[in-house]
Design an enzyme around this catalytic site. Structure first.
Site, mmCIF file in Angstrom:
data_model
loop_
_atom_site.group_PDB
_atom_site.id
_atom_site.type_symbol
_atom_site.label_atom_id
_atom_site.label_comp_id
_atom_site.label_asym_id
_atom_site.label_seq_id
_atom_site.Cartn_x
_atom_site.Cartn_y
_atom_site.Cartn_z
ATOM 1 C CE LYS A 182 -53.381 52.955 -12.046
ATOM 2 N NZ LYS A 182 -54.837 52.974 -11.890
ATOM 3 C CE LYS A 227 -51.525 46.697 -5.486
ATOM 4 N NZ LYS A 227 -52.514 47.711 -5.175
ATOM 5 C CE LYS A 245 -54.204 39.440 -16.984
ATOM 6 N NZ LYS A 245 -54.116 37.985 -17.014
#
Ligand code: TRP
Length: 328
Positions: free
Chosen positions: A111, A191, A194
């Site tokens: 992230k 994966k 969004k």
């Protein structure tokens, strides 16, 4: 009855990765366990969403959870921030968590790379809040995708540490693996998510889905319809694994290998089969969207039940760690 707890982040609209990785299992498990399902808006704050967008996403994800078949009469469905005990317990657990343990979390590294301008502390302590989500309800099992296994390992570690320091308080939560632990995105590279813009939305119409499928990669070695394909390396074929019955799937594999079935036709079949699942969900979602009061009531009732259970745990936790007024 044993307990399960799970959460889904309200970031953007639900896609079939969320559906297969989480929602299908939630629906199945709600009959076997006492279930707590949360829309984890506090976790979503780590991505600093627009306030209006966050509020909208919470509603839409709640609608998706219910439209997928989670029954708020059986399971406790609630929004994380409606139960302030989550943050309270998260702080207590933060003070038990070594910096080094969080430093090893691969999702934090991922992230951080993904949002280099916003590497906030919440992103770092995210798994501690997740642990609080789970142990607040003294859950025995946690249905999650394989990308969450490291967080669950940390949660177990934290439980052991808490129990060791303060006395036996929480059960060690076990992972319930989902039947589709990894659903790839339409790009076939990562994966479905969004944020990578590679998703098949759960609420999409059949036409919208077909439009996306048209541009999606198949077997890279199959350039022309007359080329023989290898289903095992085709991302589209992997979706057939989730949505297509065995007999049709075998026919598709044979047709692909022999070049009798083209990729466009294969995609059309997939779109049809997807629609069998998505259609009824989309319709139930549309009905719920027209009943904002009903949705509010469901979430208020869920939060009410969750708070009662969470407060029971916190009374015990506060006492164990030495917070709050002493009991007489
Ligand atoms: N981190 C989880 C995910 O991204 C979501 C989540 C938050 C969760 N709290 C949880 C999952 C508690 C299971 C239990 O998928």
């Amino acid at each position: 009855m044993a307990r399960i707890m799970s959460g889904v982040q309200p970031t953007g609209n639900l896609h079939i990765g969320n559906y297969l990785g989480a929602l299908v299992n939630w629906v199945r498990l709600q009959d076997q366990y006492e279930a707590y399902f949360s829309i984890v808006d506090l976790h979503a704050l780590t991505g600093r969403p627009e306030p209006a967008a966050l509020r909208h996403a919470v509603r839409e994800v709640a609608i998706g959870v219910l439209a997928s078949g989670v029954d708020p009469e059986r399971a406790t469905v609630f929004v994380q921030s409606h139960v302030p005990q989550h943050t309270e317990l998260a702080w207590v657990l933060t003070c038990l968590t070594p910096l080094g343990d969080l430093n090893r979390m691969t999702q934090f590294k991922d992230k951080s790379q993904h949002q280099p301008d916003n590497i906030n502390t919440g992103l770092f302590t995210y798994p501690v809040l997740q642990t609080a989500d789970i142990v607040l309800y003294r859950a025995d099992r946690v249905p999650v995708g394989e990308d969450q296994e490291q967080h669950l390992e940390l949660a177990r570690e934290t439980v052991r540490r808490f129990n060791h320091v303060y006395g036996e308080t929480f059960p060690e939560p076990q992972v319930v693996k989902s039947s589709a632990p990894r659903v790839m995105g339409l790009d076939g590279e990562s994966k479905m998510s969004k944020s990578r813009n590679n998703e098949i939305g759960l609420f999409e119409t059949a036409d919208e889905t077909m439009l996306k499928l048209r541009g999606a990669k198949t077997d890279p070695a199959r350039l022309r319809k007359t080329d023989k394909g290898t289903p095992e390396v085709c991302n589209i074929y992997s979706y057939h694994g989730f949505f297509t019955g065995e007999v049709q799937r075998a026919a598709i594999a044979t047709g692909c290998r022999s070049a009798q079935l083209g990729c466009v036709d294969c995609k059309k079949l997939l779109a049809q089969n997807l629609e069998v699942v998505k259609g009824p969900i989309r319709e139930r979602a549309a009905v719920l969207r027209e009943q904002p009061r009903r949705l509010e009531e469901i979430l208020a009732a869920g939060a009410h039940r969750a708070r009662a259970e969470a407060e029971k745990t916190m009374v015990l936790v506060r006492e164990r760690v030495g917070l709050g007024a002493p009991r007489s």
